[in-house]
Write a protein that holds these residues in place. Structure first.
Motif, PDB file in Angstrom:
ATOM      1  N   ASP A   1       0.816  -1.228   0.058  1.00 24.77           N
ATOM      2  CA  ASP A   1      -0.060   0.348  -0.153  1.00 24.77           C
ATOM      3  C   ASP A   1       0.745   1.261  -0.068  1.00 24.77           C
ATOM      4  OD1 ASP A   1       1.121   0.238   2.573  1.00 24.77           O
ATOM      5  OD2 ASP A   1      -0.835  -0.553   3.472  1.00 24.77           O
ATOM      6  N   ALA A   2       0.145   2.469   0.340  1.00 26.88           N
ATOM      7  CA  ALA A   2       1.065   3.605  -0.062  1.00 26.88           C
ATOM      8  C   ALA A   2       2.081   3.679   1.136  1.00 26.88           C
ATOM      9  CB  ALA A   2       0.067   5.028   0.189  1.00 26.88           C
ATOM     10  N   ARG A   3       1.960   3.151   2.576  1.00 25.66           N
ATOM     11  CA  ARG A   3       2.832   3.183   3.298  1.00 25.66           C
ATOM     12  C   ARG A   3       4.369   2.429   3.049  1.00 25.66           C
ATOM     13  NH1 ARG A   3      -0.385   1.107   8.327  1.00 25.66           N
ATOM     14  NH2 ARG A   3      -1.397  -0.227   6.772  1.00 25.66           N
TER      15      ARG A   3
ATOM     16  N   PHE B   1      12.451  13.436 -11.619  1.00 24.87           N
ATOM     17  CA  PHE B   1      11.270  14.570 -11.104  1.00 24.87           C
ATOM     18  C   PHE B   1      11.709  15.456 -10.098  1.00 24.87           C
ATOM     19  CE2 PHE B   1       7.700  16.030  -8.707  1.00 24.87           C
ATOM     20  CZ  PHE B   1       6.753  16.253  -9.785  1.00 24.87           C
TER      21      PHE B   1
ATOM     22  N   SER C   1      -5.468   2.600  -1.145  1.00 24.48           N
ATOM     23  CA  SER C   1      -4.678   3.102  -0.450  1.00 24.48           C
ATOM     24  C   SER C   1      -3.351   3.966  -1.634  1.00 24.48           C
ATOM     25  CB  SER C   1      -3.821   2.410   0.577  1.00 24.48           C
ATOM     26  OG  SER C   1      -2.409   2.995   0.861  1.00 24.48           O
ATOM     27  N   ARG C   2      -2.949   3.290  -2.407  1.00 22.02           N
ATOM     28  CA  ARG C   2      -2.134   3.898  -3.299  1.00 22.02           C
ATOM     29  C   ARG C   2      -2.788   4.871  -4.196  1.00 22.02           C
ATOM     30  NH1 ARG C   2      -0.826  -1.699  -4.414  1.00 22.02           N
ATOM     31  NH2 ARG C   2      -1.907  -1.676  -6.451  1.00 22.02           N
TER      32      ARG C   2
ATOM     33  N   LEU D   1      11.390  20.103  -0.499  1.00 27.41           N
ATOM     34  CA  LEU D   1      10.505  18.866  -0.954  1.00 27.41           C
ATOM     35  C   LEU D   1      11.305  18.389  -1.888  1.00 27.41           C
ATOM     36  CD1 LEU D   1       7.660  17.632  -0.370  1.00 27.41           C
ATOM     37  CD2 LEU D   1       6.945  19.170  -2.496  1.00 27.41           C
TER      38      LEU D   1
ATOM     39  N   PHE E   1      10.346  26.143   0.429  1.00 24.84           N
ATOM     40  CA  PHE E   1       9.670  24.664   0.772  1.00 24.84           C
ATOM     41  C   PHE E   1       9.823  23.906  -0.299  1.00 24.84           C
ATOM     42  CE2 PHE E   1       5.683  22.457   0.393  1.00 24.84           C
ATOM     43  CZ  PHE E   1       5.598  21.855   1.536  1.00 24.84           C
ATOM     44  N   LEU E   2       9.545  24.315  -1.490  1.00 23.54           N
ATOM     45  CA  LEU E   2       9.717  23.408  -2.539  1.00 23.54           C
ATOM     46  C   LEU E   2      10.896  22.652  -2.901  1.00 23.54           C
ATOM     47  CD1 LEU E   2       7.674  22.661  -5.196  1.00 23.54           C
ATOM     48  CD2 LEU E   2       9.197  24.246  -6.511  1.00 23.54           C
TER      49      LEU E   2
ATOM     50  N   THR F   1      12.350  19.384 -11.306  1.00 25.67           N
ATOM     51  CA  THR F   1      11.703  20.279 -10.347  1.00 25.67           C
ATOM     52  C   THR F   1      12.769  21.481  -9.739  1.00 25.67           C
ATOM     53  OG1 THR F   1      10.004  18.714  -9.924  1.00 25.67           O
ATOM     54  CG2 THR F   1      10.170  20.444  -8.405  1.00 25.67           C
TER      55      THR F   1
ATOM     56  N   LEU G   1      14.316  23.685 -12.456  1.00 26.76           N
ATOM     57  CA  LEU G   1      13.228  24.628 -13.009  1.00 26.76           C
ATOM     58  C   LEU G   1      12.721  25.469 -12.147  1.00 26.76           C
ATOM     59  CD1 LEU G   1      11.269  22.123 -15.321  1.00 26.76           C
ATOM     60  CD2 LEU G   1      12.813  23.832 -16.379  1.00 26.76           C
ATOM     61  N   MET G   2      12.584  25.154 -10.951  1.00 25.42           N
ATOM     62  CA  MET G   2      12.087  26.102  -9.962  1.00 25.42           C
ATOM     63  C   MET G   2      12.999  26.995  -8.975  1.00 25.42           C
ATOM     64  SD  MET G   2       8.654  25.381 -10.657  1.00 25.42           S
ATOM     65  CE  MET G   2       7.644  24.496 -11.262  1.00 25.42           C
ATOM     66  N   VAL G   3      14.282  26.345  -8.736  1.00 20.57           N
ATOM     67  CA  VAL G   3      15.137  27.085  -8.025  1.00 20.57           C
ATOM     68  C   VAL G   3      16.408  27.415  -8.785  1.00 20.57           C
ATOM     69  CG1 VAL G   3      16.210  26.940  -5.779  1.00 20.57           C
ATOM     70  CG2 VAL G   3      14.220  25.496  -6.102  1.00 20.57           C
TER      71      VAL G   3
ATOM     72  N   ILE H   1       4.531  33.181  -8.523  1.00 18.68           N
ATOM     73  CA  ILE H   1       5.675  33.875  -7.545  1.00 18.68           C
ATOM     74  C   ILE H   1       6.880  34.257  -8.579  1.00 18.68           C
ATOM     75  CG2 ILE H   1       7.654  33.529  -5.781  1.00 18.68           C
ATOM     76  CD1 ILE H   1       5.482  31.805  -4.359  1.00 18.68           C
ATOM     77  N   LYS H   2       7.203  33.234  -9.360  1.00 22.76           N
ATOM     78  CA  LYS H   2       8.256  33.361 -10.405  1.00 22.76           C
ATOM     79  C   LYS H   2       8.188  34.308 -11.453  1.00 22.76           C
ATOM     80  CE  LYS H   2      11.547  30.237 -11.097  1.00 22.76           C
ATOM     81  NZ  LYS H   2      12.684  30.495 -10.153  1.00 22.76           N
TER      82      LYS H   2
ATOM     83  N   VAL I   1       7.798  29.848  -0.183  1.00 29.28           N
ATOM     84  CA  VAL I   1       7.208  28.990  -1.058  1.00 29.28           C
ATOM     85  C   VAL I   1       8.264  28.052  -1.867  1.00 29.28           C
ATOM     86  CG1 VAL I   1       5.482  28.300  -2.673  1.00 29.28           C
ATOM     87  CG2 VAL I   1       4.973  29.983  -1.088  1.00 29.28           C
ATOM     88  N   ILE I   2       9.124  28.859  -2.500  1.00 23.88           N
ATOM     89  CA  ILE I   2      10.240  28.432  -3.118  1.00 23.88           C
ATOM     90  C   ILE I   2      11.056  27.781  -2.417  1.00 23.88           C
ATOM     91  CG2 ILE I   2      12.269  28.762  -4.633  1.00 23.88           C
ATOM     92  CD1 ILE I   2       9.877  29.867  -6.207  1.00 23.88           C
TER      93      ILE I   2
ATOM     94  N   ALA J   1      -5.001  -2.256  -0.617  1.00 25.40           N
ATOM     95  CA  ALA J   1      -3.636  -1.839  -0.991  1.00 25.40           C
ATOM     96  C   ALA J   1      -3.837  -0.670  -2.176  1.00 25.40           C
ATOM     97  CB  ALA J   1      -2.576  -2.612  -1.214  1.00 25.40           C
TER      98      ALA J   1
ATOM     99  N   HIS K   1      12.136  32.997  -1.446  1.00 27.44           N
ATOM    100  CA  HIS K   1      10.945  33.234  -0.987  1.00 27.44           C
ATOM    101  C   HIS K   1      10.382  31.691  -0.271  1.00 27.44           C
ATOM    102  CE1 HIS K   1       6.490  33.309  -1.535  1.00 27.44           C
ATOM    103  NE2 HIS K   1       6.429  34.408  -1.854  1.00 27.44           N
TER     104      HIS K   1
END
Lengths: 315, 49
Positions: free
Chosen positions: A22-24, A115, B16-17, A63, A59-60, A119, A122-124, B38-39, A56-57, B13, A54
């Motif tokens: 599952d997701a976990r 990814f 959940s996914r 992430l 935070f991204l 990200t 492109l964003m930072v 923002i950008k 938000v930037i 499962a 910024h």
């Protein structure tokens, strides 16, 4: 491929893997405990760096760094599934436990790697993206595929992968690498051997069964204990460098000195532990303290930076 | 045609996914939208037609 509304009808059922995971389980592939260290140290690097970003930037950026770190964890689990199933500590991971296939893990890790790097670029900025890509490559290829099964110095060199996040966080703000961010790198880099060799001492049977050449299995307990003390001293010294270089205050320097003295004290307890000790309590205590040490050092750096940067006070 | 019947655990499962994937995509869509604003800022309207 024919499908019903529930995607359950397949022309060749045997050809399609059906996950029990599952997701976990997918989250577990990202090594969340390692990821929390990556997030925290990258955040400290980002907040200590001179300049503004910024929120938000920022935070991204954190992430993306977290996902990139997680991706390298998934690639590590894909490659190491054969030895993970032999060790008690790792046998319940999603691949050896049979909940997620190795192929799915590989695809998951590769997708998240591309990814997260794209990200961040492109964003930072592309310097931090390049550093993140290098970190993933270093952990997944240089450490996991090459060094881990080849040399007892595996975690010494491989430790660089875990030490990069503060440099990436710093680069997100400044678009550069500086001596200050390298000093943050050095703390984690020098901390890693004592941390992992403490674990390797009390898990040496596991590593021996899996054929991973950790230092206690290859060079023996005495050599490992000597090396632990050496790296504990180097870690303690590296901890006060930010204060000596002037990008952290004297209060931080005093805290780092006390924490470093504690690290050396615990390492000496391990050094004094008789060879062949079964319970290995000093090694377990050092392992626990090493986690506390790194968390405390970076928390002190963070508080120091916030007090200096946002309240204009010099600690 | 041979069918694959998922067990209850497999269905759970999969649910959940799916939920996790849906949440992740929604968060990313919002995040990328906000970062784009923002950008680029007001300049988002300043383009050749």
């Amino acid at each position: 491929m024919a499908m019903t509304n529930e995607h359950e009808a397949l022309t060749d059922p045997a050809s399609v893997a059906i996950h029990d995971g599952d997701a976990r389980d997918f989250f577990a592939l990202l090594k969340p405990r390692v990821m929390s260290l990556v997030v925290f140290t990258a955040l400290v690097g980002l907040l200590m760096a001179p300049g503004q970003i910024h929120p938000v930037i920022g935070f991204l950026a954190i992430l993306a760094i977290a996902v990139g770190g997680g991706a390298s964890g998934a690639l590590n689990m894909w490659y190491d599934a054969d030895i993970d199933q032999m060790m008690g500590r790792t046998a319940k991971r999603p691949i050896p436990a049979g909940r997620i296939s190795a192929e799915t893990t590989l695809a998951f890790g590769l997708f998240l790697s591309v990814f997260s790097v794209a990200t961040l670029g492109l964003m930072v900025n592309w310097l931090s993206a390049g550093l993140l890509a290098f970190t993933i490559f270093f952990y997944a290829v240089v450490y996991t595929m090459w060094l881990k099964r080849l040399t007892p110095q595996n975690i010494v060199i491989g430790g660089a992968a875990g030490a990069f996040p503060p440099i990436i966080g710093w680069a997100c703000v400044t678009n550069s690498i500086s001596l200050e961010s390298i000093a943050l790198f050095a703390i984690i880099f020098l901390w890693t051997p004592a941390h992992f060799w403490a674990l390797a001492l009390f898990k040496s049977e596991d590593y021996g069964r899996a054929g991973v050449p950790m230092l206690p299995n290859v060079a023996g307990e005495r050599t490992t204990k000597n090396q632990i003390v050496l790296y504990a001293v180097l870690t303690a010294l590296s901890g006060i460098v930010p204060s000596i270089m002037g990008f952290a205050g004297l209060v931080y320097g005093a805290i780092a000195a006390v924490l470093g003295a504690g690290f050396i004290w615990y390492s000496i307890q391990v050094w004094r532990m008789p060879d062949g000790d079964k319970k290995m309590i000093p090694a377990k205590k050092l392992f626990g303290y090493s986690l506390l040490y790194l968390f405390a050092i970076f928390t002190a750096l963070l508080v120091d930076a916030l007090v200096t940067k946002y309240f204009g006070l010099v600690a | 045609m041979e069918k694959v019947e998922l067990t209850e655990q497999q269905k759970k499962a999969r649910r959940s996914r799916s939920v996790a994937l849906g949440i992740a995509l929604a968060v990313l869509a919002v995040l990328f939208y906000v970062v784009t604003i923002i950008k680029i800022g007001p300049g988002i309207f300043d383009r050749a037609m």
